[in-house]
Design an enzyme around this catalytic site. Structure first.
Site, PDB file in Angstrom:
ATOM      1  N   HIS A 158     -48.834   4.275 -59.282  1.00  0.00           N
ATOM      2  CA  HIS A 158     -48.398   3.305 -60.379  1.00  0.00           C
ATOM      3  C   HIS A 158     -49.875   3.038 -60.894  1.00  0.00           C
ATOM      4  CE1 HIS A 158     -45.903   0.659 -62.658  1.00  0.00           C
ATOM      5  NE2 HIS A 158     -46.899  -0.135 -62.390  1.00  0.00           N
ATOM      6  N   ASN A 192     -51.409  14.231 -62.887  1.00  0.00           N
ATOM      7  CA  ASN A 192     -51.450  13.820 -61.333  1.00  0.00           C
ATOM      8  C   ASN A 192     -50.973  15.083 -60.642  1.00  0.00           C
ATOM      9  OD1 ASN A 192     -52.594  11.171 -60.667  1.00  0.00           O
ATOM     10  ND2 ASN A 192     -50.901  10.575 -61.902  1.00  0.00           N
TER      11      ASN A 192
END
Lengths: 207, 207
Positions: free
Chosen positions: B110, B15
């Site tokens: 998440h 990410n």
């Protein structure tokens, strides 16, 4: 599982109407043998009668035990050879006599993406939690509230200016699409349960 | 909030790469001032250096208390004038020194539709639960694990033949899209928190 449905309601039964409409328009190959409400004043009873469906009230009051009430429901459903029991806003916990009589053959629709926001007031809970997506879950009914194997889920976006009512309205539209579709999947019978997973035939969930 | 990011990692930082790429291709107007890993062997450190970004390790070992470690992180972030802290696979609980130094300015991603499946192994939990949709949640970080205000959620369909790895892969692709988008929303500053809800400017959540 045959294609004969029994629908249990407590109120207006808008998801009952979705089933009636889906059958009428050929999107769902099934027959509704009986609609049973635990409340005499449920407007869904009249809705059923207008569609030519037998509609009866079996009040939950006056029984010696909750199981006795459940057994009375089972009697009425079996008498009409019902193969699949569809809950449509039925505001009673389903007890073991009914669960045992219809294993993996009771279905419900819930206005959230379970396991988030089980129980009552799911739309307000979702809004208050601040989720950006919610939706609809159609699931088999087990002894645990809103916890059975999930047949189908549809997503509804939560908007910044949503109120509980506006979100509930959009979710309800998806319920009306999802519920007949899921009932059709169940009746087609090409499925199995693995653990908690509802899987379509000819797929494997090898781990 | 300025547009200077600090990214905290513990591993490969995929990410982090999504943020680097979004900045490089003009989809995110921001600068990454520093990447900090709590593990020396995090391959994300090399990833950062290859992109010309300062990358340091501050091990979580050897501190008198967890707060001391958090204060060390704050020192490094403040020294570089970081305005927004982005967690990217940072496997440490964020403690109060860091939370207090960056109120509503720490963000995490998440791999589930929170509040479903918080904590580790979210993809396997989702699969085992039998949900038909899962996804990605980008949220502000609070003292409660995976519980802060939700900025953005993206949906990923769960397939009957999914294994935890295949589902995790598809969710990761959505993480890479969602995370830079959510960081951009935060940096634009046209938002507010009402209760638990993250709302964009010029919308009202009148109830």
């Amino acid at each position: 599982m045959n294609r004969i449905l029994g629908v249990l309601i407590s109120g207006r039964g808008s998801n009952l109407q979705a089933l009636i409409d889906a059958i009428k328009h050929g999107r769902l190959d099934a027959t509704i043998a009986v609609v049973i409400s635990n409340r005499e004043d449920a407007s869904g009873l009249e809705r059923a009668r207008q569609a030519g469906i037998e509609a009866i009230c079996i009040s939950h009051h006056g029984w010696l035990s909750r199981d006795d009430y459940d057994r009375a429901l089972v009697d009425e459903l079996r008498r009409r050879n019902v193969g699949l029991v569809c809950l449509a806003g039925f505001m009673r916990v389903v007890g073991s006599p009914l669960l045992d009589a219809y294993p993996n053959a009771i279905v419900n629709v819930h206005p959230s993406l379970l396991p988030s926001f089980a129980g009552v007031d799911a739309q307000r809970k979702a809004l208050d939690h601040g989720v950006k997506v919610s939706g609809v879950t159609v699931h088999l009914v087990t002894a645990e509230l809103d916890d059975g194997p999930i047949i189908l889920q549809r997503v509804v976006r939560v908007l910044d200016d949503d109120r509980p009512e506006t979100l509930a309205d959009r979710i309800l539209q998806e319920e009306h699409l999802a519920y007949p579709t899921a009932v059709g999947l169940l009746l087609d019978g090409e499925w199995r349960i693995e653990g908690r997973r509802f899987l379509r035939a000819r797929t494997s969930a090898a781990r």
